[in-house]
Design a protein around this motif. Structure first.
Motif, PDB file in Angstrom:
ATOM      1  N   THR A  87      -9.756  12.529  11.512  1.00 45.94           N
ATOM      2  CA  THR A  87      -8.846  12.348  10.377  1.00 45.94           C
ATOM      3  C   THR A  87      -7.781  11.292  10.644  1.00 45.94           C
ATOM      4  N   SER A  88      -7.515  10.989  11.911  1.00 43.88           N
ATOM      5  CA  SER A  88      -6.502   9.974  12.220  1.00 43.88           C
ATOM      6  C   SER A  88      -6.954   8.571  11.817  1.00 43.88           C
ATOM      7  N   VAL A  89      -8.222   8.400  11.481  1.00 48.44           N
ATOM      8  CA  VAL A  89      -8.712   7.080  11.075  1.00 48.44           C
ATOM      9  C   VAL A  89      -8.427   6.811   9.587  1.00 48.44           C
ATOM     10  N   ILE A  90      -7.979   7.838   8.859  1.00 49.00           N
ATOM     11  CA  ILE A  90      -7.668   7.663   7.436  1.00 49.00           C
ATOM     12  C   ILE A  90      -6.326   6.940   7.317  1.00 49.00           C
ATOM     13  N   LYS A  91      -6.283   5.913   6.493  1.00 52.03           N
ATOM     14  CA  LYS A  91      -5.029   5.177   6.263  1.00 52.03           C
ATOM     15  C   LYS A  91      -3.973   6.154   5.736  1.00 52.03           C
ATOM     16  N   ARG A  92      -2.769   6.028   6.288  1.00 49.72           N
ATOM     17  CA  ARG A  92      -1.714   6.990   5.969  1.00 49.72           C
ATOM     18  C   ARG A  92      -0.453   6.278   5.499  1.00 49.72           C
ATOM     19  N   PRO A  93       0.336   7.010   4.725  1.00 50.33           N
ATOM     20  CA  PRO A  93      -0.037   8.225   4.005  1.00 50.33           C
ATOM     21  C   PRO A  93      -0.834   7.883   2.749  1.00 50.33           C
ATOM     22  N   LEU A  94      -1.545   8.853   2.274  1.00 49.92           N
ATOM     23  CA  LEU A  94      -2.162   8.759   0.958  1.00 49.92           C
ATOM     24  C   LEU A  94      -1.410   9.746   0.086  1.00 49.92           C
ATOM     25  N   ILE A  95      -0.947   9.279  -1.056  1.00 50.72           N
ATOM     26  CA  ILE A  95      -0.178  10.132  -1.958  1.00 50.72           C
ATOM     27  C   ILE A  95      -0.942  10.248  -3.263  1.00 50.72           C
ATOM     28  N   GLU A  96      -1.088  11.489  -3.726  1.00 49.50           N
ATOM     29  CA  GLU A  96      -1.771  11.688  -4.996  1.00 49.50           C
ATOM     30  C   GLU A  96      -0.988  12.639  -5.884  1.00 49.50           C
ATOM     31  N   LYS A  97      -1.284  12.523  -7.165  1.00 50.97           N
ATOM     32  CA  LYS A  97      -0.724  13.424  -8.169  1.00 50.97           C
ATOM     33  C   LYS A  97      -1.826  13.674  -9.184  1.00 50.97           C
ATOM     34  N   ASN A  98      -2.071  14.941  -9.488  1.00 50.08           N
ATOM     35  CA  ASN A  98      -3.131  15.320 -10.432  1.00 50.08           C
ATOM     36  C   ASN A  98      -4.466  14.687 -10.046  1.00 50.08           C
ATOM     37  N   ASN A  99      -4.778  14.718  -8.749  1.00 48.79           N
ATOM     38  CA  ASN A  99      -6.035  14.191  -8.204  1.00 48.79           C
ATOM     39  C   ASN A  99      -6.213  12.691  -8.371  1.00 48.79           C
ATOM     40  N   LYS A 100      -5.125  11.981  -8.623  1.00 45.26           N
ATOM     41  CA  LYS A 100      -5.165  10.520  -8.740  1.00 45.26           C
ATOM     42  C   LYS A 100      -4.390   9.907  -7.573  1.00 45.26           C
ATOM     43  N   VAL A 101      -4.994   8.922  -6.912  1.00 46.51           N
ATOM     44  CA  VAL A 101      -4.317   8.227  -5.822  1.00 46.51           C
ATOM     45  C   VAL A 101      -3.181   7.400  -6.407  1.00 46.51           C
ATOM     46  N   VAL A 102      -1.970   7.674  -5.936  1.00 46.26           N
ATOM     47  CA  VAL A 102      -0.777   6.972  -6.415  1.00 46.26           C
ATOM     48  C   VAL A 102      -0.380   5.869  -5.432  1.00 46.26           C
ATOM     49  N   ALA A 103      -0.541   6.137  -4.138  1.00 44.88           N
ATOM     50  CA  ALA A 103      -0.144   5.171  -3.117  1.00 44.88           C
ATOM     51  C   ALA A 103      -0.986   5.384  -1.867  1.00 44.88           C
ATOM     52  N   LEU A 104      -1.237   4.287  -1.161  1.00 48.62           N
ATOM     53  CA  LEU A 104      -1.968   4.328   0.093  1.00 48.62           C
ATOM     54  C   LEU A 104      -1.209   3.445   1.079  1.00 48.62           C
ATOM     55  N   GLY A 105      -0.742   4.063   2.174  1.00 50.42           N
ATOM     56  CA  GLY A 105       0.122   3.345   3.101  1.00 50.42           C
ATOM     57  C   GLY A 105       1.557   3.393   2.603  1.00 50.42           C
ATOM     58  N   PHE A 106       2.411   2.581   3.208  1.00 56.72           N
ATOM     59  CA  PHE A 106       3.797   2.536   2.764  1.00 56.72           C
ATOM     60  C   PHE A 106       4.191   1.095   2.471  1.00 56.72           C
ATOM     61  N   ASP A 107       4.615   0.879   1.242  1.00 50.73           N
ATOM     62  CA  ASP A 107       5.120  -0.420   0.796  1.00 50.73           C
ATOM     63  C   ASP A 107       6.263  -0.101  -0.155  1.00 50.73           C
ATOM     64  N   GLU A 108       7.480  -0.430   0.261  1.00 54.88           N
ATOM     65  CA  GLU A 108       8.663  -0.039  -0.516  1.00 54.88           C
ATOM     66  C   GLU A 108       8.610  -0.555  -1.951  1.00 54.88           C
ATOM     67  N   ASP A 109       8.164  -1.794  -2.150  1.00 56.11           N
ATOM     68  CA  ASP A 109       8.074  -2.337  -3.514  1.00 56.11           C
ATOM     69  C   ASP A 109       7.086  -1.548  -4.364  1.00 56.11           C
ATOM     70  N   ALA A 110       5.946  -1.220  -3.772  1.00 52.15           N
ATOM     71  CA  ALA A 110       4.938  -0.440  -4.508  1.00 52.15           C
ATOM     72  C   ALA A 110       5.471   0.952  -4.834  1.00 52.15           C
ATOM     73  N   TYR A 111       6.231   1.544  -3.903  1.00 52.19           N
ATOM     74  CA  TYR A 111       6.802   2.864  -4.132  1.00 52.19           C
ATOM     75  C   TYR A 111       7.817   2.807  -5.275  1.00 52.19           C
ATOM     76  N   GLN A 112       8.618   1.735  -5.335  1.00 53.18           N
ATOM     77  CA  GLN A 112       9.598   1.592  -6.408  1.00 53.18           C
ATOM     78  C   GLN A 112       8.894   1.657  -7.764  1.00 53.18           C
ATOM     79  N   LYS A 113       7.747   1.005  -7.880  1.00 51.75           N
ATOM     80  CA  LYS A 113       6.991   0.981  -9.130  1.00 51.75           C
ATOM     81  C   LYS A 113       6.290   2.314  -9.393  1.00 51.75           C
ATOM     82  N   ALA A 114       5.697   2.887  -8.348  1.00 53.35           N
ATOM     83  CA  ALA A 114       4.892   4.100  -8.524  1.00 53.35           C
ATOM     84  C   ALA A 114       5.726   5.350  -8.807  1.00 53.35           C
ATOM     85  N   PHE A 115       6.937   5.405  -8.272  1.00 55.11           N
ATOM     86  CA  PHE A 115       7.725   6.631  -8.356  1.00 55.11           C
ATOM     87  C   PHE A 115       8.981   6.499  -9.211  1.00 55.11           C
ATOM     88  N   GLN A 116       8.923   5.673 -10.239  1.00 60.49           N
ATOM     89  CA  GLN A 116      10.066   5.523 -11.141  1.00 60.49           C
ATOM     90  C   GLN A 116      10.233   6.744 -11.997  1.00 60.49           C
TER      91      GLN A 116
END
Length: 116
Positions: A87-116
């Protein structure tokens, strides 16, 4: 509610969790090491993000595989088997909501858009 998938001692996961807390985003944490991950969940993610995006080829776990093992990961089925076994080979973190991938990895700009 968001679900964050990862391992707690990963620096990238720590950055993401700190960012979520700072921005008051509610989440629950799924620890791969303790809870594992199902093939069905990995197939769902692969359908959304592509199996290639899920396999962290820059990480230690991937680099520790021998060349033959790395070369054998040529499709989704082999990638899912590897991700379930290591499982450590899976890119982290993976964030989902309602079974939809919201984010993969960490990118502050992408998080700003995804979690408004």
């Amino acid at each position: 509610m968001y679900t964050v998938y990862g391992i707690p001692n990963c620096n990238t996961v720590k950055k993401a969790l700190d960012w979520l807390k700072e921005h008051q985003v509610a989440y629950e944490f799924h620890d791969y090491k303790k809870k594992g991950i199902t093939a069905e969940k990995l197939q769902s993610w692969a359908a959304q993000a592509g199996w290639e995006a899920l396999v962290n080829k820059k990480g230690t776990t991937w680099r520790q595989l021998d060349a033959d093992a790395q070369a054998s990961i040529t499709g989704e089925k082999a990638a899912i088997a590897l991700m379930q076994e290591k499982t450590s080979v899976i890119k982290r973190p993976l964030i989902e909501k309602n079974n939809k991938v919201v984010a993969l990895g960490f990118d502050e700009d992408a998080y700003q858009k995804a979690f408004q």
